[in-house]
Design an enzyme around this catalytic site. Sequence first.
Site, short mmCIF file in Angstrom:
data_model
loop_
_atom_site.label_atom_id
_atom_site.label_comp_id
_atom_site.label_asym_id
_atom_site.label_seq_id
_atom_site.Cartn_x
_atom_site.Cartn_y
_atom_site.Cartn_z
CD GLU A 1 -2.71 0.94 2.66
OE1 GLU A 1 -3.80 1.58 2.59
OE2 GLU A 1 -2.32 0.46 3.72
CE LYS B 1 -7.86 0.95 3.42
NZ LYS B 1 -6.56 1.44 4.05
CB CYS C 1 -4.28 -1.90 4.23
SG CYS C 1 -3.53 -1.60 5.76
#
Length: 270
Positions: free
Chosen positions: A36, A107, A148
Amino acid sequence: MIQINSSQQRRENLEQASDLLAQAKDQGAKLAVLPEHFSYLAAMADMPRAAEPLRGPTMAFLAERAQKLGLWIIGGSFSRKSNDPTHSYNTCPVLNPQGELVAHYDKIHRFDLDLPGQAKWEESRYVRAGRRLVTVDTPAGMVGLTICYDLRFPELYRRLRLKGAQVLSAPAAFTQATGQDHWELLVRTRALENACYLLAAAQVGDHGGGRRSWGQAMIVGPWGEVLAQCGPGPGVALAEVNPKGVAASRRKLDSTSHARLLPRAWNRER
């Protein structure tokens, strides 16, 4: 999996990524996953100002590397411009060995954390949430894309599995405070409960401004076993990932096929 220590110095970050991608290729990799925010890592408040268009400098770097090295690259993530200058997207691109963008994922789950002695994270204040589930067909199998903090939401991974995912990717920058207790547990659980490989690239070490990442980039198999992982600094972890491994694991046990929706009556108070 690639493990990097990124900062606000874009040139140094890209040089580090380039070297590690070359190492991965030299070790026989056909697909590489970056962490990331591999190209630029700063305080969340800086991310909208640092945002790029989808086909901007970070994408140009990835395209050149993919084509030169003949690699599939899951490009970690970068801050992508939205139509709101105060918010950006946290976007993961996927490129084929011809340097072509074949998919990208924004995300969905945004990370907010405020712990003593740690830099404050307010991703929801500066980042727009994605709205799409994304899978992409690769030589390693059908890959479901996540980033993540998504690791804490098992329903996302189950939906990707139901869309045909055999492999799940989770480029990350897990904090030191949460990573030391939760990282390996979450990565292995998401792989095991979906009978998928999980590819978890990671940021590692100090980034400045009170930020420190846990590291431990790893590849986990569909039986929940750790196949490879990085040590305490930048590096590469390599393992074989293929659909045959998924099929073999699911023949032994595949709880997804046993899942049931609870009848409404089960939820009534008795």
